[in-house]
Design a protein around this motif. Sequence first.
Motif, short mmCIF file in Angstrom:
data_model
loop_
_atom_site.label_atom_id
_atom_site.label_comp_id
_atom_site.label_asym_id
_atom_site.label_seq_id
_atom_site.Cartn_x
_atom_site.Cartn_y
_atom_site.Cartn_z
N ASN A 166 0.83 -1.22 0.05
CA ASN A 166 0.11 0.00 -0.11
C ASN A 166 0.95 1.26 0.11
OD1 ASN A 166 -2.59 -1.12 0.00
ND2 ASN A 166 -2.34 -1.72 1.97
N SER A 167 2.07 1.32 -0.04
CA SER A 167 3.12 2.36 -0.19
C SER A 167 4.13 2.16 -1.14
CB SER A 167 3.67 2.65 1.35
OG SER A 167 4.13 1.64 1.78
N THR A 168 4.62 3.35 -1.65
CA THR A 168 5.59 3.29 -2.57
C THR A 168 6.76 4.58 -2.21
OG1 THR A 168 4.31 5.03 -3.94
CG2 THR A 168 4.19 2.78 -4.65
N PRO A 169 7.90 4.43 -2.78
CA PRO A 169 8.72 5.43 -2.44
C PRO A 169 8.50 6.75 -2.83
CG PRO A 169 9.73 3.57 -3.44
CD PRO A 169 8.63 3.28 -3.50
N GLY A 170 8.57 7.91 -2.10
CA GLY A 170 8.10 9.16 -2.71
C GLY A 170 9.07 9.78 -3.54
N ILE A 171 8.53 10.65 -4.21
CA ILE A 171 9.66 11.53 -5.28
C ILE A 171 9.30 12.89 -4.95
CG2 ILE A 171 9.81 12.15 -7.85
CD1 ILE A 171 8.46 9.32 -8.65
N GLY A 172 10.53 13.73 -4.80
CA GLY A 172 10.34 15.12 -4.39
C GLY A 172 9.75 15.93 -5.75
N LEU A 176 1.21 13.72 -6.13
CA LEU A 176 0.09 12.91 -5.53
C LEU A 176 1.12 11.46 -4.85
CD1 LEU A 176 -2.80 13.15 -7.95
CD2 LEU A 176 -2.25 14.69 -5.91
N THR A 177 0.41 11.14 -3.72
CA THR A 177 0.84 9.87 -3.24
C THR A 177 0.40 8.74 -3.89
OG1 THR A 177 0.75 11.00 -0.92
CG2 THR A 177 0.61 8.52 -1.02
#
Length: 293
Positions: free
Chosen positions: A116-122, A207-208
């Motif tokens: 349910n989660s992924t690495p974030g991108i700035g 967006l997440t």
Amino acid sequence: MAGSELLGLGFEFVEVFAFIVLATVGLAVIFGMMGIINLAHGEFILVGAYATTFSAAAGLPLALAMGCGVLTATVFGLVLERFIIRRLYGRLLDSMVVTWGISLVVVQLVRIVFGNSTPGIGIPFGEVSAVDAPTYYFVLAAVSVAVLAGLYALFMWTDFGVRARATMQDEATARSMGVDTDRMYMATFAIGSALAGLAGSLYAPVLTVTPGYGSSFLVEAFVTVVVGGSSVLVGTILASGFLGAVNAGMTNLAGTFMGKVAMLIAAIVVIRLLPDGITGLLEDVRDKWGGNQ
């Protein structure tokens, strides 16, 4: 209205306009030109976003990661078109049921495989101090305009565009004139898939990215296509501008939630008064004006 408020309102419009255009244009090509009601449109966007996120996490520059997102969504669309969608042309209700099933399968597969989660991108490019907002939103607006201009040129000024429009308008006649209609359907669906992947890729830093990511785009996309009417590109431009202005104005006055509510109410009113959409009204006016000459 003070200058700062005008800037804020202008920024809201730019942000919403870009989002609506990029969310809609892939669906507009597939639905407006091919007659396929693609309820999996959000999942095409999801595929582009996930491919971009994981490519960026693997160390690729963001631009290349976005390119991977677009390519992955295009391949995904081509595979579906060859094995499933090609059997649904001219079958609106069947296309709704099948693509809805595809959307459910894709979301659950993504949740099982990636969680349910992924690495974030700035968000790149910093901020515009005048409106205290990311410069990236203006980049998105510029890309949305470029996409619309590119599609208009492709479908109106090229041999491919003539063949594609002929196939969508009268397949039998186009085939009798030597057009490979099967290839036209495949290529047009690939373009729509690539545009959906582009939307997912471009908004991955904003967006997440979760398994429900595509649903963030779906309502605005379908509403805009219906409000725009039968003319795919002109309808998308006019409907995006109208709905973006309504959303931006109400958001500036009462917040984001009320902006979305106002946009949906405006869409309902337009659909009620103009069942053929904005471009349907323009065509009626043109026909009446031409008939009076």
